[in-house]
Design a protein around this motif. Sequence first.
Motif, PDB file in Angstrom:
ATOM      1  N   ARG A   1       0.850  -1.378  -0.295  1.00  0.00           N
ATOM      2  CA  ARG A   1      -0.214   0.365   0.164  1.00  0.00           C
ATOM      3  C   ARG A   1       0.983   0.757   0.324  1.00  0.00           C
ATOM      4  O   ARG A   1       0.764   2.467  -0.769  1.00  0.00           O
ATOM      5  CB  ARG A   1      -0.762  -0.269   1.490  1.00  0.00           C
ATOM      6  N   ALA A   2       1.952   0.873   0.771  1.00  0.00           N
ATOM      7  CA  ALA A   2       2.697   2.721   1.157  1.00  0.00           C
ATOM      8  C   ALA A   2       3.173   2.466   0.245  1.00  0.00           C
ATOM      9  O   ALA A   2       3.596   3.918  -0.799  1.00  0.00           O
ATOM     10  CB  ALA A   2       3.947   2.340   2.600  1.00  0.00           C
ATOM     11  N   LEU A   3       4.068   1.558  -0.793  1.00  0.00           N
ATOM     12  CA  LEU A   3       5.006   2.323  -1.660  1.00  0.00           C
ATOM     13  C   LEU A   3       4.452   1.804  -3.106  1.00  0.00           C
ATOM     14  O   LEU A   3       4.943   3.061  -4.152  1.00  0.00           O
ATOM     15  CB  LEU A   3       6.024   0.512  -2.521  1.00  0.00           C
ATOM     16  N   ASP A   4       3.027   1.303  -3.445  1.00  0.00           N
ATOM     17  CA  ASP A   4       2.360   1.573  -4.857  1.00  0.00           C
ATOM     18  C   ASP A   4       2.070   2.832  -4.920  1.00  0.00           C
ATOM     19  O   ASP A   4       1.764   3.081  -5.723  1.00  0.00           O
ATOM     20  CB  ASP A   4       1.153   0.621  -4.960  1.00  0.00           C
ATOM     21  N   ALA A   5       2.055   3.309  -3.394  1.00  0.00           N
ATOM     22  CA  ALA A   5       1.271   5.019  -3.429  1.00  0.00           C
ATOM     23  C   ALA A   5       2.635   5.826  -4.076  1.00  0.00           C
ATOM     24  O   ALA A   5       2.251   7.159  -4.060  1.00  0.00           O
ATOM     25  CB  ALA A   5       0.853   5.399  -1.996  1.00  0.00           C
ATOM     26  N   GLY A   6       3.501   5.045  -3.980  1.00  0.00           N
ATOM     27  CA  GLY A   6       5.091   5.569  -4.726  1.00  0.00           C
ATOM     28  C   GLY A   6       5.626   6.664  -3.530  1.00  0.00           C
ATOM     29  O   GLY A   6       6.843   7.791  -3.259  1.00  0.00           O
ATOM     30  N   ALA A   7       6.007   5.902  -2.220  1.00  0.00           N
ATOM     31  CA  ALA A   7       6.456   6.207  -0.872  1.00  0.00           C
ATOM     32  C   ALA A   7       8.147   6.138  -0.812  1.00  0.00           C
ATOM     33  O   ALA A   7       8.298   5.152  -2.126  1.00  0.00           O
ATOM     34  CB  ALA A   7       5.962   6.171  -0.021  1.00  0.00           C
ATOM     35  N   GLU A   8       8.877   7.350  -1.180  1.00  0.00           N
ATOM     36  CA  GLU A   8      10.320   5.709  -0.929  1.00  0.00           C
ATOM     37  C   GLU A   8      10.810   5.622  -0.161  1.00  0.00           C
ATOM     38  O   GLU A   8      11.725   4.674  -0.076  1.00  0.00           O
ATOM     39  CB  GLU A   8      10.870   7.642  -1.316  1.00  0.00           C
TER      40      GLU A   8
ATOM     41  N   CYS B   1      10.022  -4.831   0.633  1.00  0.00           N
ATOM     42  CA  CYS B   1      10.418  -3.483  -0.455  1.00  0.00           C
ATOM     43  C   CYS B   1      10.967  -4.432  -1.634  1.00  0.00           C
ATOM     44  O   CYS B   1      10.595  -2.647  -1.884  1.00  0.00           O
ATOM     45  CB  CYS B   1      10.848  -2.858   0.985  1.00  0.00           C
ATOM     46  N   HIS B   2      11.117  -4.947  -1.875  1.00  0.00           N
ATOM     47  CA  HIS B   2      12.254  -5.290  -3.250  1.00  0.00           C
ATOM     48  C   HIS B   2      11.510  -6.549  -3.634  1.00  0.00           C
ATOM     49  O   HIS B   2      11.207  -7.016  -3.570  1.00  0.00           O
ATOM     50  CB  HIS B   2      13.206  -5.071  -2.742  1.00  0.00           C
TER      51      HIS B   2
ATOM     52  N   GLY C   1      13.857  -9.429  -3.227  1.00  0.00           N
ATOM     53  CA  GLY C   1      13.062  -9.422  -2.421  1.00  0.00           C
ATOM     54  C   GLY C   1      11.946  -9.852  -3.023  1.00  0.00           C
ATOM     55  O   GLY C   1      12.407 -10.668  -3.940  1.00  0.00           O
ATOM     56  N   ASN C   2      10.730  -9.645  -2.957  1.00  0.00           N
ATOM     57  CA  ASN C   2       9.496 -10.720  -2.532  1.00  0.00           C
ATOM     58  C   ASN C   2       8.216  -9.582  -3.459  1.00  0.00           C
ATOM     59  O   ASN C   2       7.601 -10.603  -2.750  1.00  0.00           O
ATOM     60  CB  ASN C   2       9.183 -11.750  -2.009  1.00  0.00           C
ATOM     61  N   ARG C   3       9.121  -8.459  -3.539  1.00  0.00           N
ATOM     62  CA  ARG C   3       7.539  -7.372  -3.615  1.00  0.00           C
ATOM     63  C   ARG C   3       6.567  -7.917  -5.161  1.00  0.00           C
ATOM     64  O   ARG C   3       7.127  -8.397  -6.134  1.00  0.00           O
ATOM     65  CB  ARG C   3       8.271  -5.367  -3.778  1.00  0.00           C
ATOM     66  N   SER C   4       5.397  -7.379  -5.290  1.00  0.00           N
ATOM     67  CA  SER C   4       4.756  -7.507  -6.314  1.00  0.00           C
ATOM     68  C   SER C   4       4.564  -6.506  -6.394  1.00  0.00           C
ATOM     69  O   SER C   4       4.677  -5.331  -5.808  1.00  0.00           O
ATOM     70  CB  SER C   4       3.237  -8.063  -5.404  1.00  0.00           C
ATOM     71  N   GLY C   5       4.887  -6.476  -8.323  1.00  0.00           N
ATOM     72  CA  GLY C   5       4.333  -4.915  -9.050  1.00  0.00           C
ATOM     73  C   GLY C   5       3.088  -4.899  -9.292  1.00  0.00           C
ATOM     74  O   GLY C   5       1.721  -5.431  -9.406  1.00  0.00           O
TER      75      GLY C   5
ATOM     76  N   ALA D   1      10.408   2.417 -16.088  1.00  0.00           N
ATOM     77  CA  ALA D   1      11.417   3.571 -15.242  1.00  0.00           C
ATOM     78  C   ALA D   1      10.959   3.243 -13.345  1.00  0.00           C
ATOM     79  O   ALA D   1      12.415   2.987 -12.761  1.00  0.00           O
ATOM     80  CB  ALA D   1      10.710   4.564 -15.739  1.00  0.00           C
ATOM     81  N   TYR D   2      10.137   2.593 -13.387  1.00  0.00           N
ATOM     82  CA  TYR D   2      10.053   2.728 -11.765  1.00  0.00           C
ATOM     83  C   TYR D   2      10.843   1.514 -11.339  1.00  0.00           C
ATOM     84  O   TYR D   2      11.705   1.573 -10.396  1.00  0.00           O
ATOM     85  CB  TYR D   2       8.201   2.161 -11.375  1.00  0.00           C
ATOM     86  N   ARG D   3      10.565   0.174 -11.927  1.00  0.00           N
ATOM     87  CA  ARG D   3      11.317  -1.041 -11.181  1.00  0.00           C
ATOM     88  C   ARG D   3      12.897  -0.799 -11.438  1.00  0.00           C
ATOM     89  O   ARG D   3      13.458  -1.590 -10.565  1.00  0.00           O
ATOM     90  CB  ARG D   3      10.767  -1.868 -12.892  1.00  0.00           C
ATOM     91  N   ARG D   4      13.535  -0.401 -12.535  1.00  0.00           N
ATOM     92  CA  ARG D   4      14.812   0.293 -12.856  1.00  0.00           C
ATOM     93  C   ARG D   4      15.027   1.127 -11.441  1.00  0.00           C
ATOM     94  O   ARG D   4      16.170   0.499 -11.058  1.00  0.00           O
ATOM     95  CB  ARG D   4      14.928   0.630 -13.486  1.00  0.00           C
TER      96      ARG D   4
END
Length: 244
Positions: A80-87, A107-108, A113-117, A128-131
């Motif tokens: 939820r946090a990272l998908d919103a664009g948090a650093e 987180c990765h 790591g094992n973060r879902s895209g 670009a985001y993923r890179r």
Amino acid sequence: EAPLLKRRLSEGGKMGVFWFALGSPALVELAISCGGDAVVLDMQHGLFDRRDLEAAVGCVPPSIPCLVRIEDDSAAAVSRALDAGAEGVLVPMVETSTQAAAAAAACHFPPKGNRSGGGVRPLADFGAYRRAADEAITVGVMIETARGVANAGEIAAAPNVDFVFIGSGDLALSLGSDGAALEEALRTVLEACVAADKPCGVFTVNAEEASRRAGQGFSITVAANDLSAVMAAFEASYRTFKTG
Ligand code: 3PY
Ligand code: MG
């Protein structure tokens, strides 16, 4: 060039963050026009729902690092946090290195790591985001129990943990003390972080305490929070009105 928050932390400067619990994107936008070295949006105890969070992250300009204190150490809360664009995230109530490493892995993206895209902002240009993401995303784990303090060295050294942040309020509750025992625990965690070469932050309740803690070696402190700031302004105004 390293991403913003990691660069600031590695430069060793002292960051005075603005902490938001009231769930208002407008308040975030107004407050950061006054300064602040970074923003923390509190999803654990604050009033942000998912849409507020998306809006609030969008109010923070790229020149200011935006962190979310997530609800718990789950992959869903991280998403939820990272998908919103948090650093970055602050993961509450971390007590072991296993827990810290699992939260950091969430987180990765694979293979780190094992973060879902997904997420609206990331999907606007996912390539670009993923890179950029695995390098940019910054993971802070919160030590705020006696057990966490006992394991501070291994938590600070856990893989992909970028910094430690002490929840001084909960730690005082856990220790049953906001006096000498709390001070000793803060020193213990700070020393463990120095030994692991990781920055250490601490939650502070006002600007005076924030600068005192910065002077003691804490890299991240809370220079202002929205709840206290709003209360103080209302109190002062009403006092002025009553006394003429
Ligand atoms: C604490 O002090 O316990 C925190 O989590 C900061 O709000
Ligand atoms: Mg806490």
